[in-house]
Write an enzyme that holds these catalytic residues in place. Sequence first.
Site, PDB file in Angstrom:
ATOM      1  CE  LYS A 172      51.748  -3.411  -4.940  1.00  0.00           C
ATOM      2  NZ  LYS A 172      50.551  -2.769  -5.481  1.00  0.00           N
ATOM      3  NE  ARG A 194      44.419  -9.328 -10.499  1.00  0.00           N
ATOM      4  CZ  ARG A 194      44.961  -8.102 -10.339  1.00  0.00           C
ATOM      5  NH1 ARG A 194      45.706  -7.834  -9.283  1.00  0.00           N
ATOM      6  NH2 ARG A 194      44.728  -7.140 -11.231  1.00  0.00           N
ATOM      7  N   GLY A 203      45.573   0.917  -4.297  1.00  0.00           N
ATOM      8  CA  GLY A 203      44.670   1.150  -5.426  1.00  0.00           C
ATOM      9  C   GLY A 203      44.030  -0.145  -5.879  1.00  0.00           C
ATOM     10  NE  ARG A 220      46.588   5.370  -7.204  1.00  0.00           N
ATOM     11  CZ  ARG A 220      47.113   4.146  -7.159  1.00  0.00           C
ATOM     12  NH1 ARG A 220      47.427   3.608  -5.997  1.00  0.00           N
ATOM     13  NH2 ARG A 220      47.303   3.467  -8.262  1.00  0.00           N
ATOM     14  CD  GLN A 267      44.787  -0.814  -9.689  1.00  0.00           C
ATOM     15  OE1 GLN A 267      44.237   0.284  -9.580  1.00  0.00           O
ATOM     16  NE2 GLN A 267      45.905  -1.117  -9.063  1.00  0.00           N
ATOM     17  CG  ASP A 306      53.276  -1.054 -11.180  1.00  0.00           C
ATOM     18  OD1 ASP A 306      52.739   0.032 -11.501  1.00  0.00           O
ATOM     19  OD2 ASP A 306      52.630  -2.045 -10.798  1.00  0.00           O
ATOM     20  NE  ARG A 342      54.652   4.904  -8.707  1.00  0.00           N
ATOM     21  CZ  ARG A 342      54.133   3.696  -8.547  1.00  0.00           C
ATOM     22  NH1 ARG A 342      53.943   2.910  -9.599  1.00  0.00           N
ATOM     23  NH2 ARG A 342      53.794   3.263  -7.349  1.00  0.00           N
TER      24      ARG A 342
HETATM   25  O1  SPQ Z   1      47.618  -1.086  -6.006  1.00  0.00           O
HETATM   26  P1  SPQ Z   1      48.284   0.138  -6.506  1.00  0.00           P
HETATM   27  O2  SPQ Z   1      48.446   1.128  -5.408  1.00  0.00           O
HETATM   28  O3  SPQ Z   1      47.594   0.734  -7.694  1.00  0.00           O
HETATM   29  O4  SPQ Z   1      49.765  -0.316  -6.962  1.00  0.00           O
HETATM   30  C1  SPQ Z   1      50.547  -0.156  -8.159  1.00  0.00           C
HETATM   31  C2  SPQ Z   1      52.046  -0.283  -7.686  1.00  0.00           C
HETATM   32  O5  SPQ Z   1      52.939   0.419  -8.174  1.00  0.00           O
HETATM   33  O6  SPQ Z   1      52.280  -1.156  -6.854  1.00  0.00           O
HETATM   34  C3  SPQ Z   1      50.322   1.143  -8.905  1.00  0.00           C
HETATM   35  F1  SPQ Z   1      50.602   2.203  -8.303  1.00  0.00           F
HETATM   36  O7  SPQ Z   1      50.380  -1.264  -9.051  1.00  0.00           O
HETATM   37  C4  SPQ Z   1      49.210  -1.492  -9.859  1.00  0.00           C
HETATM   38  C5  SPQ Z   1      49.585  -1.380 -11.334  1.00  0.00           C
HETATM   39  O8  SPQ Z   1      50.131  -0.132 -11.648  1.00  0.00           O
HETATM   40  C6  SPQ Z   1      48.714  -2.881  -9.566  1.00  0.00           C
HETATM   41  C7  SPQ Z   1      47.783  -3.423 -10.594  1.00  0.00           C
HETATM   42  C8  SPQ Z   1      46.982  -4.635 -10.297  1.00  0.00           C
HETATM   43  O9  SPQ Z   1      47.347  -5.404  -9.388  1.00  0.00           O
HETATM   44  O10 SPQ Z   1      45.976  -4.830 -10.998  1.00  0.00           O
HETATM   45  C9  SPQ Z   1      47.675  -2.857 -11.848  1.00  0.00           C
HETATM   46  C10 SPQ Z   1      48.398  -1.639 -12.250  1.00  0.00           C
HETATM   47  O11 SPQ Z   1      47.506  -0.533 -12.174  1.00  0.00           O
HETATM   48  P2  SPQ Z   1      46.503  -0.155 -13.378  1.00  0.00           P
HETATM   49  O12 SPQ Z   1      45.900   1.140 -12.938  1.00  0.00           O
HETATM   50  O13 SPQ Z   1      47.380   0.007 -14.580  1.00  0.00           O
HETATM   51  O14 SPQ Z   1      45.521  -1.199 -13.512  1.00  0.00           O
END
Ligand code: SPQ
Length: 425
Positions: free
Chosen positions: A19, A24, A91, A119, A166, A312, A343
Amino acid sequence: MKLTRVNSLKGEVTVPGDKSISHRSIMLGSLAKGDTEVYGFLQGADCLSSIDCFRKMGVEIENKGDIVVIHGRGLRGLQAPTDTLDVGNSGTTTRLMSGILAAQQFASRVNGDESIQKRPMKRIMTPLSMMGADIVSELGNDCAPLIINGKALKGIHYDSPVASAQVKSAILFAGLYADGETSVTEPAVSRNHTELMFEEFGVDIRCEDKTVTVKPATELYAKKVVVPGDISSAAYFMVAGAITPNSQITIKNVGINPTRDGIVKVFEMMGADMKVEKTSGDVGEPTADITVSTSNLKGCVVGGDIIPTLIDEIPAIAILACFADGETIIKDAQELKVKESNRIDVMVNNLKAMGADIEATDDGMIIRGGKTLHGAVIDSKLDHRIAMSFAVAAMNAEGETEILGSECVDISYPKFYEDMKMLTE
Ligand code: SPQ
């Protein structure tokens, strides 16, 4: 969805594309010069939201199923959207795209579903504002909807209080447009897919220890992207293989980037019967076939710098821990509270309902394994990772389990239940 115990799980499965890498590829493909072909793109609702947003900014994207072709418009070629950019439940789309939008010569509004509107966005608003961005939360609660008025940005150094790919990626995307170097230091290294893909697309980027530095770009160049299987999706099959009697599951072509492979290390720590056979993935994004068989597991401590590499997968690891001898402590994982659901609470409450010996802590949970789980009504809170974790638990519980909102697996793994069913004997 109602599920009951299975006797055995056997066979091979190929999980959908990663994903994070799929998102990206859409963003970099849109900003690049030329056509980017993406193989193995994840056709989940989150990644389709990314496609939709960039189409609204004038990017032509052909989605042919397993192959997606992005006709890039160049670094400064995006057009003002005529409508709100709808990120759905994603997110990643919200935060990474905000970094891009902050530097455009137009204004935009970004919004998503109920979960997205809860969020935290301050974590990106703060560093982007330091770069000169004009980004505000419409309701003044530091959440979406976000209103972003594109501005000229300046390069900064940012010490991020949180290990978040992120946050890091939002700053790096904005840094492509800044007037000088931009760098981010994290408390622990989070997934590095943005850094690897920036390099592939010709961006001047360097990574030293926990710091990433990007130079402003003049042009990005289209690249073929081959997306490996998502280790976050593989996790459910790994756990199912380990806890279900008489089972052996091979998950083909899984991305095992070292910033994502924490779950493999946890399986090792817990003494799982697992084989990881490297295949021929990219240098930066290595892949493996992972085989997991029914295992005698022991509890362990999961905490510290490993957390961002398995964040995750913690819901799935919590299920695994219920089937291990002794105590498993998950700590330093307070980030779990700000995902699609809280979670920590959702795992603990639902596992308690199934009879597990589990308690929530401030930054994780403590699970004492060995209690027989029984069926219950599970509220997924429309969080895909919760629904998939409890499907695996339900297949190893006495009686019937009902998962409310089970269709939310569409976010990251639309064929999850079908693929799991294929392995039942
Ligand atoms: O995109 P989203 O909703 O934030 O998805 C999640 C998931 O469980 O699929 C988190 F809820 O994954 C994020 C992950 O936790 C995806 C991600 C990325 O692609 O950069 C980074 C992680 O989040 P973070 O906040 O730690 O950067």
